[in-house]
Design an enzyme around this catalytic site. Structure first.
Site, PDB file in Angstrom:
ATOM      1  N   THR A 101       0.857  -1.186   0.000  1.00 35.85           N
ATOM      2  CA  THR A 101       0.000   0.000   0.000  1.00 35.85           C
ATOM      3  C   THR A 101       0.892   1.234   0.000  1.00 35.85           C
ATOM      4  O   THR A 101       1.783   1.366   0.831  1.00 35.85           O
ATOM      5  CB  THR A 101      -0.902   0.000   1.247  1.00 35.85           C
ATOM      6  OG1 THR A 101      -1.716  -1.167   1.223  1.00 35.85           O
ATOM      7  CG2 THR A 101      -1.800   1.232   1.273  1.00 35.85           C
ATOM      8  N   LYS A 177      -6.876   1.456  -3.321  1.00 35.69           N
ATOM      9  CA  LYS A 177      -6.526   0.779  -2.068  1.00 35.69           C
ATOM     10  C   LYS A 177      -6.515   1.755  -0.908  1.00 35.69           C
ATOM     11  O   LYS A 177      -6.942   1.429   0.203  1.00 35.69           O
ATOM     12  CB  LYS A 177      -5.149   0.105  -2.202  1.00 35.69           C
ATOM     13  CG  LYS A 177      -4.654  -0.593  -0.927  1.00 35.69           C
ATOM     14  CD  LYS A 177      -5.408  -1.872  -0.634  1.00 35.69           C
ATOM     15  CE  LYS A 177      -5.105  -2.465   0.747  1.00 35.69           C
ATOM     16  NZ  LYS A 177      -3.761  -2.973   0.908  1.00 35.69           N
ATOM     17  N   LYS A 245       0.668   3.547   9.399  1.00 26.71           N
ATOM     18  CA  LYS A 245       1.242   3.761   8.072  1.00 26.71           C
ATOM     19  C   LYS A 245       0.165   4.184   7.054  1.00 26.71           C
ATOM     20  O   LYS A 245       0.287   5.244   6.411  1.00 26.71           O
ATOM     21  CB  LYS A 245       1.903   2.463   7.600  1.00 26.71           C
ATOM     22  CG  LYS A 245       2.415   2.457   6.191  1.00 26.71           C
ATOM     23  CD  LYS A 245       3.111   1.145   5.858  1.00 26.71           C
ATOM     24  CE  LYS A 245       2.152  -0.024   5.665  1.00 26.71           C
ATOM     25  NZ  LYS A 245       1.366   0.047   4.408  1.00 26.71           N
TER      26      LYS A 245
END
Lengths: 304, 304
Positions: A101, A177, A245
């Site tokens: 990602t 995503k 993150k």
């Protein structure tokens, strides 16, 4: 090299996702090499019948396709273009499939560097977790040239139950995503806030789970993560640090676009607080433990 | 009075929910009286075959059961105990069923005042929306004495597909509903943030809807509300002001318990911003329009 079974695959990053994808590929008859800087991960891969290597370059030598299944953009860049990186070791015409990602911008930059070496690139974030990775049933949100999709078809069929083809350009898969991760992260934080709030009101939280999962307050994440809280089981299926993150990427993109993301920003802070309290590598449902610890509530598995 | 078809029902509050519940009851053969301070609502009720009245007291005279389907605790108190209120007009042994979303504390106070008059009380928040109300298929999150549940069984069967019996005490039903509303409100705000964020990244938002509803980022509310945004249709199925109210209750309860609810608090501010921008009575998916207006994005139905 166009024959389906002839494609030689290199998997970079042999955590639970990469390991599962490698296993799915071997089951379909692909030759799979692999690399991970963690010696334990490399050992598990070899024990499962994989061909381990001492560097990304060594793993990629002679491969047609590299699947990069590391954690973030920086690790992807190191695995592909760092010292002993995989990209220069691939033959011209090889394809890099990148699943970490990352921001659309980072995906576009990687695609451009691959193009300089004459390599194809598929922007291919994955969703589904370790169990579905091992079963070859991931969801892939992918973008890239039609020709790249076509050549990768047997590879994608081996690892995924569902492949969304989202356009020609690197960055589109990454953007889809990150929208998913915005929602997933907010829903986890909200589930943890709601279930601890219910506990603070002295409700039977197992009953709350039953009622909410049948009501308009339900989410995929509420349904999936609250059982971890009910069981007091914080073994990491997906860790808190994944969301510090990923929601950090949301925040960065938002600042870049001058687009406010207040809900995601607050959820990010909940994950940061949970990591700060020492639970960064535990299951992301640990946000509930963080809240419970703060307010002095006892959840299952938190006995004094 | 214990025979199923003999119960005479009074419905207070003839908005889309009350009107639908009254219709479901009449279909099952109950005699239904009703009151609403809005003359239009009262007229619709009469046109549908209901017996309208000039005050809550008049509507409740001779009734065995009062269903209070107004908006909040204050309106419930006025309808039951205000001038010409319904509660004193009920015969001893009558039952008040209260469906407005309110704090557990407010529900307990209402139950206590009913008990002083010898009336039973069911804390019975509802979920499901106008369509399911009209179909007799609501979900009810109810708490109250077993005897009250038993006497109300034919009434509850007429209006609900699912009745959760959550305990003996008033306040428990209210608490379950407020947990649901915390999640529902956060999920609507998050859906609006995510879909406008996707638009800001130039994604095809219809495709985003398709991908997310099949992914781990999905929620009941994302799936239900994003089509309003895709269609540019903000006719109120449920209004922004419902959530300024319900997330306000979450915030109040949290302060009272010294329990922080940061995600719900941020979602509340998004609804307040949307109401402040003049969309308080529009569909709650209007949070997306508020964001789009702020950042200068064009969503469907927002043409210049």
């Amino acid at each position: 090299m166009n024959a389906t079974t002839d494609l030689r695959i290199c998997v970079l990053g042999l955590g639970s996702m990469g390991l599962g994808m490698a296993a799915s590929l071997r089951k379909r008859g692909f030759a799979v090499t692999g690399y991970d800087p963690n010696a334990e991960a490399l050992k598990r891969f070899a024990e499962a019948g994989g061909q381990g290597a001492a560097s990304p370059a060594e793993a990629a030598r002679g491969a047609d396709v590299v699947l990069s299944v590391v954690v973030n953009a920086a690790q992807t860049e190191t695995a592909l273009f760092g010292p002993d990186g995989a990209a220069p070791a691939l033959a011209r015409g090889g394809i890099v499939v990148s699943s970490a990602t990352m921001s659309p911008e980072a995906a576009r930059a990687l695609a451009a560097r691959c193009a300089e070496l004459g390599l194809g690139y598929l922007d291919a974030p994955i969703s589904g977790g370790a169990v579905r990775a091992a079963a070859g049933e991931l969801t892939i949100m992918a973008s890239g040239p039609a020709g790249v999709f076509q050549r990768l078809r047997p590879v994608l069929d081996a690892i995924a139950a569902k492949v969304y083809e989202l356009g020609d350009d690197a960055g589109t898969g990454a953007a889809f995503k990150i929208v998913n991760q915005l929602l997933a992260g907010v829903h986890i934080a909200a589930a943890c806030e709601a279930i601890t709030f219910a506990k603070a009101m002295n409700l039977d939280i197992a009953k709350v789970y039953e009622v909410i999962t049948a009501s308009a307050g339900n989410s995929w994440m509420f349904e999936n993560r609250v059982p971890h809280i009910l069981d007091g089981d914080y073994a990491p299926r997906s860790a808190v640090e994944i969301f510090t993150k990923d929601l950090g990427i949301v925040s960065d993109i938002g600042r870049g676009l001058k687009f406010p993301t207040p809900i995601a920003a607050m959820a990010l802070q909940m994950f940061v607080m949970t990591a700060a309290a020492g639970m960064g590598r535990d299951d992301d449902a640990s946000v509930a433990r963080m809240i419970a610890g703060l307010v002095g509530l006892e959840l299952p598995g938190m006995g004094a």
